[in-house]
Motif scaffolding. Structure first.
Motif, PDB file in Angstrom:
ATOM      1  N   THR A 190       0.978  -1.118   0.096  1.00 14.82           N
ATOM      2  CA  THR A 190       0.387  -0.182   0.044  1.00 14.82           C
ATOM      3  C   THR A 190       0.913   1.312  -0.017  1.00 14.82           C
ATOM      4  OG1 THR A 190       0.098   0.003   2.349  1.00 14.82           O
ATOM      5  CG2 THR A 190      -1.916  -1.186   1.409  1.00 14.82           C
ATOM      6  N   LEU A 191       0.446   2.383  -0.291  1.00 14.56           N
ATOM      7  CA  LEU A 191       1.008   3.598  -0.361  1.00 14.56           C
ATOM      8  C   LEU A 191       0.578   4.633   0.790  1.00 14.56           C
ATOM      9  CD1 LEU A 191       0.766   4.802  -4.180  1.00 14.56           C
ATOM     10  CD2 LEU A 191       2.621   3.560  -2.825  1.00 14.56           C
ATOM     11  N   LYS A 192       1.809   4.877   1.511  1.00 13.73           N
ATOM     12  CA  LYS A 192       1.420   6.124   2.634  1.00 13.73           C
ATOM     13  C   LYS A 192       0.957   7.400   2.205  1.00 13.73           C
ATOM     14  CE  LYS A 192       5.453   4.664   4.552  1.00 13.73           C
ATOM     15  NZ  LYS A 192       6.469   4.479   5.591  1.00 13.73           N
ATOM     16  N   SER A 193       0.908   8.117   3.276  1.00 13.39           N
ATOM     17  CA  SER A 193       0.465   9.845   2.536  1.00 13.39           C
ATOM     18  C   SER A 193       1.602  10.285   1.660  1.00 13.39           C
ATOM     19  CB  SER A 193       0.237  10.564   3.709  1.00 13.39           C
ATOM     20  OG  SER A 193       1.061  10.622   4.584  1.00 13.39           O
ATOM     21  N   ASP A 194       2.627  10.110   1.946  1.00 15.23           N
ATOM     22  CA  ASP A 194       3.791  10.723   1.067  1.00 15.23           C
ATOM     23  C   ASP A 194       4.150   9.939  -0.230  1.00 15.23           C
ATOM     24  OD1 ASP A 194       4.971   8.568   2.229  1.00 15.23           O
ATOM     25  OD2 ASP A 194       6.762   9.493   3.110  1.00 15.23           O
ATOM     26  N   ASP A 195       3.249   8.826  -0.567  1.00 16.05           N
ATOM     27  CA  ASP A 195       3.456   8.125  -1.709  1.00 16.05           C
ATOM     28  C   ASP A 195       4.428   7.071  -1.672  1.00 16.05           C
ATOM     29  OD1 ASP A 195       1.145   8.834  -2.936  1.00 16.05           O
ATOM     30  OD2 ASP A 195       2.127  10.360  -4.069  1.00 16.05           O
ATOM     31  N   SER A 196       5.022   6.817  -0.441  1.00 18.66           N
ATOM     32  CA  SER A 196       6.006   5.628  -0.183  1.00 18.66           C
ATOM     33  C   SER A 196       5.504   4.315   0.087  1.00 18.66           C
ATOM     34  CB  SER A 196       6.960   6.116   1.001  1.00 18.66           C
ATOM     35  OG  SER A 196       6.431   6.164   2.198  1.00 18.66           O
ATOM     36  N   PRO A 197       5.838   3.277  -0.397  1.00 22.44           N
ATOM     37  CA  PRO A 197       5.150   2.042  -0.189  1.00 22.44           C
ATOM     38  C   PRO A 197       5.502   1.530   1.107  1.00 22.44           C
ATOM     39  CG  PRO A 197       7.386   1.840  -1.472  1.00 22.44           C
ATOM     40  CD  PRO A 197       7.215   3.298  -1.189  1.00 22.44           C
ATOM     41  N   ARG A 237      11.363  -0.340  -1.172  1.00 25.19           N
ATOM     42  CA  ARG A 237      11.281  -0.456  -2.910  1.00 25.19           C
ATOM     43  C   ARG A 237      12.195  -1.664  -3.271  1.00 25.19           C
ATOM     44  NH1 ARG A 237      10.405   4.956  -2.376  1.00 25.19           N
ATOM     45  NH2 ARG A 237       8.234   5.694  -3.431  1.00 25.19           N
TER      46      ARG A 237
END
Length: 258
Positions: free
Chosen positions: A31-38, A90
């Motif tokens: 899933t992606l966190k609020s900062d778009d990091s997985p 990643r």
């Protein structure tokens, strides 16, 4: 440093590896966190394991982890765990071997014990304040002095954009690894002369590698040359520059400080 803190972190890192590697080849539930990091199921499972294991062993220590909701009570604790369950998520998702578990303890803002473990490379970096740095039990040291133009440096291409430098962009041999903790450890090991990142950097990416590097004889600061302080209310650092002393100084001398 309380007795056995380094042993505690080392044992926890080995247990984290057992948990993380069980996810390899299976569903990762990315899933992606609020900062778009997985973030993956493995990140969360390792975080849960470390939280339970470390906080049960040291219930009076504060807790700061990439995968935990920040608890401001850590700011009042003399000691604080600073944890990245999987640094290089990643890389983990891509099936590569350059991800790491990064575990550190800060006492009043200074790191006193640190472990960076790359299980798929069988590389266990450890350090305790004033006791040197080790890789798989053997002492390690930063590379011999050299100049920046002759150096091997770990950094990303955006850090070489001319607007970061007040003169010509320095010419050196550039490499990259996805894990900041691993980059710092590679410099500590003497395989590279320096590393730098000019973006704001989360403490959990830097804390363990910072002690391993300084205990190996290298220098580290933020991108303005200021010493690093950990367990801040907002746990980010103003970039990181690290390396053998002469190269570290040359990088700082070339950077715009504003």
């Amino acid at each position: 440093m309380p007795a056995n803190d380094l042993t505690l972190l080392t044992d926890a890192a080995l247990a984290a590896a057992e948990t993380a590697t069980r996810f390899i080849g299976g569903p990762l539930d990315v899933t992606l966190k609020s900062d778009d990091s997985p973030v993956t199921a493995a990140d969360l499972a390792v975080n849960a394991l470390l939280s339970d294991r470390l906080q049960c062993a040291r219930p009076h220590y504060g807790w700061l982890s990439e995968e935990s909701v920040d608890d401001p009570t850590r700011l009042a604790a003399e000691h604080t765990f600073i944890i990245d369950p999987i640094d290089g998520t990643r890389s983990f998702i891509a099936g590569e071997d350059t991800w790491a578990h990064s575990l550190a303890i800060a006492r009043n803002g200074q790191i006193t014990a640190a472990v960076v473990y790359l299980p798929l490379k069988d590389k266990l970096y450890t350090a305790a304040l004033g006791q040197g740095a080790r890789l798989n039990g053997s002492a390690i040291a930063v590379a011999a002095p050299t100049t920046l133009s002759a150096a091997n440096v770990l950094t990303t291409k955006p850090n070489l954009d001319p607007h970061h430098w007040h003169g010509a962009v320095p010419d050196f041999r550039r490499s990259h690894r996805p894990s900041l903790a691993y980059r710092l450890s590679l410099v500590a090991e003497g395989r590279y002369d320096a590393m730098f990142t000019l973006r704001p950097s989360w403490e959990w990416d830097i804390a363990a590698g910072a002690l391993i590097l300084t205990e190996a004889g290298a220098k580290i600061s933020d991108k303005t040359g200021e010493p690093l302080q950990f367990n801040n209310p907002h746990p980010q650092l103003n970039g990181v520059v690290a390396g053998a002393e002469f190269v570290w100084q040359e990088v700082l001398d070339g950077l715009r400080r504003s």
